[in-house]
Structures are given as structure tokens and as C-alpha cells.
Design an enzyme around this catalytic site. Structure first.
Site, mmCIF file in Angstrom:
data_model
loop_
_atom_site.group_PDB
_atom_site.id
_atom_site.type_symbol
_atom_site.label_atom_id
_atom_site.label_comp_id
_atom_site.label_asym_id
_atom_site.label_seq_id
_atom_site.Cartn_x
_atom_site.Cartn_y
_atom_site.Cartn_z
ATOM 1 N N HIS A 78 118.674 -10.551 25.263
ATOM 2 C CA HIS A 78 118.869 -10.960 27.518
ATOM 3 C C HIS A 78 117.500 -10.319 28.078
ATOM 4 O O HIS A 78 117.383 -10.830 28.696
ATOM 5 C CB HIS A 78 120.114 -10.564 27.226
ATOM 6 C CG HIS A 78 121.325 -11.390 27.413
ATOM 7 N ND1 HIS A 78 121.287 -12.922 28.241
ATOM 8 C CD2 HIS A 78 122.433 -11.651 26.531
ATOM 9 C CE1 HIS A 78 122.245 -13.442 27.856
ATOM 10 N NE2 HIS A 78 123.000 -13.135 26.765
ATOM 11 N N HIS A 135 122.430 -9.724 19.648
ATOM 12 C CA HIS A 135 122.524 -10.971 21.195
ATOM 13 C C HIS A 135 122.184 -10.239 22.523
ATOM 14 O O HIS A 135 121.124 -11.255 23.168
ATOM 15 C CB HIS A 135 124.000 -11.683 21.153
ATOM 16 C CG HIS A 135 124.751 -12.368 22.652
ATOM 17 N ND1 HIS A 135 124.730 -13.920 21.386
ATOM 18 C CD2 HIS A 135 123.989 -11.836 23.547
ATOM 19 C CE1 HIS A 135 124.865 -14.228 23.022
ATOM 20 N NE2 HIS A 135 124.757 -13.442 23.032
ATOM 21 N N GLU A 136 122.761 -9.017 22.486
ATOM 22 C CA GLU A 136 122.626 -8.688 24.468
ATOM 23 C C GLU A 136 120.661 -7.949 25.130
ATOM 24 O O GLU A 136 120.239 -8.399 25.351
ATOM 25 C CB GLU A 136 123.402 -7.724 24.402
ATOM 26 C CG GLU A 136 124.766 -7.778 24.240
ATOM 27 C CD GLU A 136 125.356 -9.159 24.874
ATOM 28 O OE1 GLU A 136 124.862 -8.979 26.011
ATOM 29 O OE2 GLU A 136 126.083 -9.658 24.586
ATOM 30 N N GLN A 192 122.033 -10.131 32.747
ATOM 31 C CA GLN A 192 123.163 -11.861 33.343
ATOM 32 C C GLN A 192 124.135 -11.499 34.260
ATOM 33 O O GLN A 192 124.950 -11.933 34.990
ATOM 34 C CB GLN A 192 124.589 -11.362 31.567
ATOM 35 C CG GLN A 192 124.063 -11.957 30.986
ATOM 36 C CD GLN A 192 125.086 -11.821 29.319
ATOM 37 O OE1 GLN A 192 125.000 -10.510 29.175
ATOM 38 N NE2 GLN A 192 125.409 -12.828 29.521
ATOM 39 N N GLY A 252 130.159 -7.580 24.971
ATOM 40 C CA GLY A 252 128.761 -7.798 25.029
ATOM 41 C C GLY A 252 128.224 -8.115 26.601
ATOM 42 O O GLY A 252 128.778 -9.857 27.014
ATOM 43 N N CYS A 273 128.607 -16.971 24.851
ATOM 44 C CA CYS A 273 127.614 -16.092 25.652
ATOM 45 C C CYS A 273 128.185 -16.071 26.895
ATOM 46 O O CYS A 273 128.523 -17.040 27.155
ATOM 47 C CB CYS A 273 126.053 -16.639 25.937
ATOM 48 S SG CYS A 273 125.142 -15.269 27.197
ATOM 49 N N LEU A 274 128.548 -15.146 27.886
ATOM 50 C CA LEU A 274 129.245 -15.780 28.986
ATOM 51 C C LEU A 274 128.405 -16.254 30.146
ATOM 52 O O LEU A 274 128.444 -16.868 31.001
ATOM 53 C CB LEU A 274 129.600 -13.805 29.574
ATOM 54 C CG LEU A 274 130.299 -13.040 29.230
ATOM 55 C CD1 LEU A 274 130.819 -12.144 29.625
ATOM 56 C CD2 LEU A 274 131.529 -13.442 28.973
HETATM 57 ZN ZN ZN Z 1 124.813 -13.566 26.197
#
Ligand code: ZN
Length: 174
Positions: A140, A136-137, A51, A46, A94-95
Site C-alpha cells: 500500500h 500486503h500492507e 488507506q 492490517g 483488503c479493507l
Molecule cells: Zn489492503
């Protein structure tokens, strides 16, 4: 298509509240394609526009496994219209918080309304990993990272490690 640089916490741009996209334009579709390419390359399941430094309410998700055909989901202006009372816990990563993982509790099932890449209104009801990744996304988009769901002790420990590991230039000795 282009790979986009992914911001890493504690970058202040990750804490911004993103604004809705007025409509799904060719520019947005390009962004969706670039976000998918960036997510697959990372690799991740995701990615949210904040991000990659774009403060718009846009996410991409694909939880298909390596051997399965790709199943990309593009969501513009996603909104949760229903949450289950039942919760589920998943180990999240998470990235933007590389190499750190922790269990987060969220509603187990959701219904989400969004615009697809053609600008058409869609609704999706789902549970399991997909429900967790979408939540989660979507976090953000409101400047919330999964570490914000942890105790401040745990969160600060992770942030300190991230700052340390990013400090590539040795500090001057005086
Ligand atoms: Zn994330």
C-alpha cells in the site's frame, strides 16, 4: 482516538507512493492509535496509512484471533531487508477492496526493519500469515493493491464491481 474513513479502490489516493515519516512524533503516535482503532472496528488484520488518506510510510498489523489478547504491531518506515526464496500463497482481502478475495503468491518469510511507536529501530523476522500481511500492507505504501498481483482481467472485473456497488445515486434516465 477516532475512527478514520477508509478509502475504497479505485480511489486515486490509493495509488500514490507514500513518503517516509521524518520522525515518530506525538502526531504519528495519534495516527497509529487511530489506525489501530479503525482496523479493529472494520474489522481487519492490517491497515496502511494511505488507506486512510495519509501518504506516509506507516502500517499497523494485528493477526491475533478474537479469543487471544491483542498483539498490535506498529511500523513506521518499514523496509524489507530480506525475502525468502520460498513462496507462499494466501487468500487475501483488503479493507480498500471490500468483499473481494483472491490468492496471492509472495515470499514465505521476510525480515523487516522499522521504527516502533517510540521511534526505536526494530527488526522482525517472520513467516506465515504475519509475513503475508506485512507485505500486503507495505505494498500500500507504494500504491500497490493485492488486486495488482492478479491478471488484468480479474483486476478489472473486481474494480468494475466496486465502482458499481458504490454508485448509490441512481443514474438519470433520459
Ligand atoms: Zn489492503
Amino acid at each position: 482516538m477516532a475512527l478514520l474513513p477508509i478509502l475504497v479502490a479505485p480511489d486515486p489516493r490509493l495509488k500514490l507512493k507514500a513518503v517516509p515519516a521524518a520522525e515518530v512524533t506525538d502526531e504519528i503516535r495519534q495516527l497509529l492509535d487511530d489506525m489501530l482503532e479503525t482496523m479493529y472496528a472494520a474489522p481487519g488484520i492490517g491497515l496502511a496509512a494511505p488507506q486512510v488518506g495519509v501518504s506516509k510510510r506507516i502500517i499497523v498489523v494485528d493477526i491475533s484471533r478474537d479469543e487471544e489478547p491483542k498483539a498490535p504491531l506498529c511500523m513506521v518506515n518499514p523496509e524489507l531487508v530480506w525475502l525468502s526464496d520460498e513462496d507462499a500463497a494466501y487468500e487475501e482481502g483488503c479493507l480498500s477492496v471490500p468483499e473481494h478475495y483472491a490468492e496471492v503468491v509472495r515470499p514465505a518469510a521476510i525480515r523487516v526493519a522499522y521504527l516502533d511507536r517510540d521511534g526505536k529501530k526494530q527488526e522482525l523476522e517472520t513467516d506465515g500469515l504475519l509475513a503475508t500481511v506485512i507485505q500486503h500492507e507495505m505494498d500500500h505504501l507504494d500504491g500497490i493493491l493485492f488486486i495488482d498481483h492478479l491478471s488484468s482481467l480479474k483486476r478489472n472485473m473486481i474494480l468494475r464491481k466496486l465502482v458499481k456497488s458504490r454508485r448509490q445515486v441512481p443514474e438519470p434516465v433520459s
